[in-house]
Design an enzyme around this catalytic site. Structure first.
Site, PDB file in Angstrom:
ATOM      1  N   TYR A  53       1.581  -7.368  16.323  1.00  0.00           N
ATOM      2  CA  TYR A  53       1.647  -5.783  15.567  1.00  0.00           C
ATOM      3  C   TYR A  53       2.378  -4.493  15.883  1.00  0.00           C
ATOM      4  O   TYR A  53       3.210  -4.358  15.916  1.00  0.00           O
ATOM      5  CB  TYR A  53       0.798  -5.489  14.003  1.00  0.00           C
ATOM      6  CG  TYR A  53       0.871  -4.138  12.712  1.00  0.00           C
ATOM      7  CD1 TYR A  53       1.832  -4.641  13.125  1.00  0.00           C
ATOM      8  CD2 TYR A  53       0.406  -3.386  13.382  1.00  0.00           C
ATOM      9  CE1 TYR A  53       1.816  -3.589  11.595  1.00  0.00           C
ATOM     10  CE2 TYR A  53       0.943  -1.846  12.968  1.00  0.00           C
ATOM     11  CZ  TYR A  53       1.169  -1.972  11.601  1.00  0.00           C
ATOM     12  OH  TYR A  53       1.691  -1.304  11.128  1.00  0.00           O
TER      13      TYR A  53
ATOM     14  N   LYS B  53       6.122  -3.390  16.694  1.00  0.00           N
ATOM     15  CA  LYS B  53       6.302  -2.190  15.667  1.00  0.00           C
ATOM     16  C   LYS B  53       7.926  -1.046  17.126  1.00  0.00           C
ATOM     17  O   LYS B  53       8.374  -0.466  16.396  1.00  0.00           O
ATOM     18  CB  LYS B  53       5.654  -1.051  15.440  1.00  0.00           C
ATOM     19  CG  LYS B  53       5.243  -1.325  13.751  1.00  0.00           C
ATOM     20  CD  LYS B  53       6.427  -1.268  12.921  1.00  0.00           C
ATOM     21  CE  LYS B  53       5.702  -1.931  11.492  1.00  0.00           C
ATOM     22  NZ  LYS B  53       6.657  -1.431  10.464  1.00  0.00           N
TER      23      LYS B  53
ATOM     24  N   GLN C 228       0.933  -1.207  -0.703  1.00  0.00           N
ATOM     25  CA  GLN C 228      -0.195  -0.089   0.059  1.00  0.00           C
ATOM     26  C   GLN C 228       0.932   0.993  -0.292  1.00  0.00           C
ATOM     27  O   GLN C 228       0.562   2.202  -0.531  1.00  0.00           O
ATOM     28  CB  GLN C 228      -1.230   0.155   1.399  1.00  0.00           C
ATOM     29  CG  GLN C 228      -2.068   1.540   1.086  1.00  0.00           C
ATOM     30  CD  GLN C 228      -3.376   1.489   2.638  1.00  0.00           C
ATOM     31  OE1 GLN C 228      -2.249   0.807   3.603  1.00  0.00           O
ATOM     32  NE2 GLN C 228      -3.857   2.405   2.466  1.00  0.00           N
TER      33      GLN C 228
END
Length: 312
Positions: free
Chosen positions: A144, A148, A14
């Site tokens: 996630y 991160k 993306q």
């Protein structure tokens, strides 16, 4: 001036597609090598070099960096929040090992600059909901977010210990008409435009009043390039910068779409992603990025909605 040669890993994703095209505009097509495990994205075809690359294969990555005389690496490969919850071990190993591979090779080959995106997913239920500051309580509840946050500290570590110029942004939810979303909790804000145009209706997987920080892709690309072009002495945050574009709820974006498509109807069927969304801040304080390297967004909700519908 040293000729920069840039490797974009995850170029078919993306962010990757639009960032690769933007970098090619600045540095020249031949100077930006796109790479991904997937097929080359249609929008990239014919615009510059493309290599099939598995970032988890460190030797293969190292060979490419040397062979292509790479001086900058943009690492965009990741498994996002909603997808990551379905396979936590895979998300952890891909998100962490890919970064460690890149940081190690960058250190060894004396790469000028590394870019690696973080996310608002690092924040958790205990972080402030409104104007969440740069330094604050951070207790993520998704794999996630955990990956991160750990990654931010690895970036900082390689900078402190070996002087590696690694830079990062905590992206909010990203909205784009060029490339499909990648399995994140904020994906509804992309899906809603497609459904509004095709079906005139949308079933939203979040509650109507769920406010989340969002950003239009042109702003995200602009922020990334501005951060990477800023002089090193201006960069005071070596974990990852908060940046913000806008905050809105599904109800607000639906109302904005109705101005252009009056017959549009939205309904709400919250699923497991609601819990993820509830754990994140509703708005972000990005005053440090504004002060350090002059960040300022171009798009608000109405400008973005108009642009999305025109381009789709």
């Amino acid at each position: 001036m040293i000729k920069e040669k840039i490797l974009v890993i995850g170029a078919s994703g993306q962010i990757g597609v639009e960032l690769t095209l933007a970098l090619r505009k600045i540095y020249g097509n031949a100077s930006v090598v796109a790479s991904d495990l997937r097929e080359e994205n249609e929008l990239l075809k014919g615009t510059g070099p493309y290599v099939s690359l598995d970032v988890m294969n460190k030797e293969m990555l190292h060979v490419q960096v040397i062979r292509q005389n790479i001086t900058q690496i943009y690492l965009l490969a990741a498994i996002l929040s909603a997808t990551g919850e379905k396979n936590p071990n895979l998300a952890w190993s891909l998100n962490m090992q890919s970064l460690l591979n890149v940081l190690d090779i960058a250190k060894e080959e004396k790469i000028h600059k590394v870019y690696w995106p973080s996310s608002i997913a690092v924040f958790g239920p205990t972080s402030p909901k409104k104007d969440c500051p740069q330094q604050t309580v951070i207790e993520p509840i998704t794999v996630y977010g955990i990956s991160k946050y750990a990654g931010e500290f690895w970036c900082n570590y390689y900078h402190q210990r070996w002087g590696l110029d690694v830079r990062s942004i905590r992206y909010p939810g990203l909205i784009s008409y060029k490339s499909a979303p990648g399995g994140g909790t904020t994906d509804y804000a992309v899906e809603i435009f497609h459904e509004a145009l095709e079906e005139k209706k949308y079933d939203c997987f979040l509650q109507e009043d769920t406010y989340l920080p969002m950003m239009y892709m042109p702003d995200a690309i602009k922020a990334t390039l501005e951060l990477m072009e800023a002089p090193a002495e201006k960069i005071t945050i070596r974990t990852s910068y908060n940046i913000s574009g806008m905050s809105f709820s599904p109800k607000e974006i639906a109302a904005e779409i109705k101005k252009h498509i009056p017959e549009f109807i939205i309904s709400y069927k919250p699923d497991y992603r609601q819990q993820i969304a509830n754990s994140w801040p509703q708005s972000i304080d990005d005053s440090v990025a504004r002060k350090d390297w002059g960040w300022k967004e171009d798009f608000d909700l109405s400008a973005m909605t108009k642009d999305m519908l025109e381009n789709l």
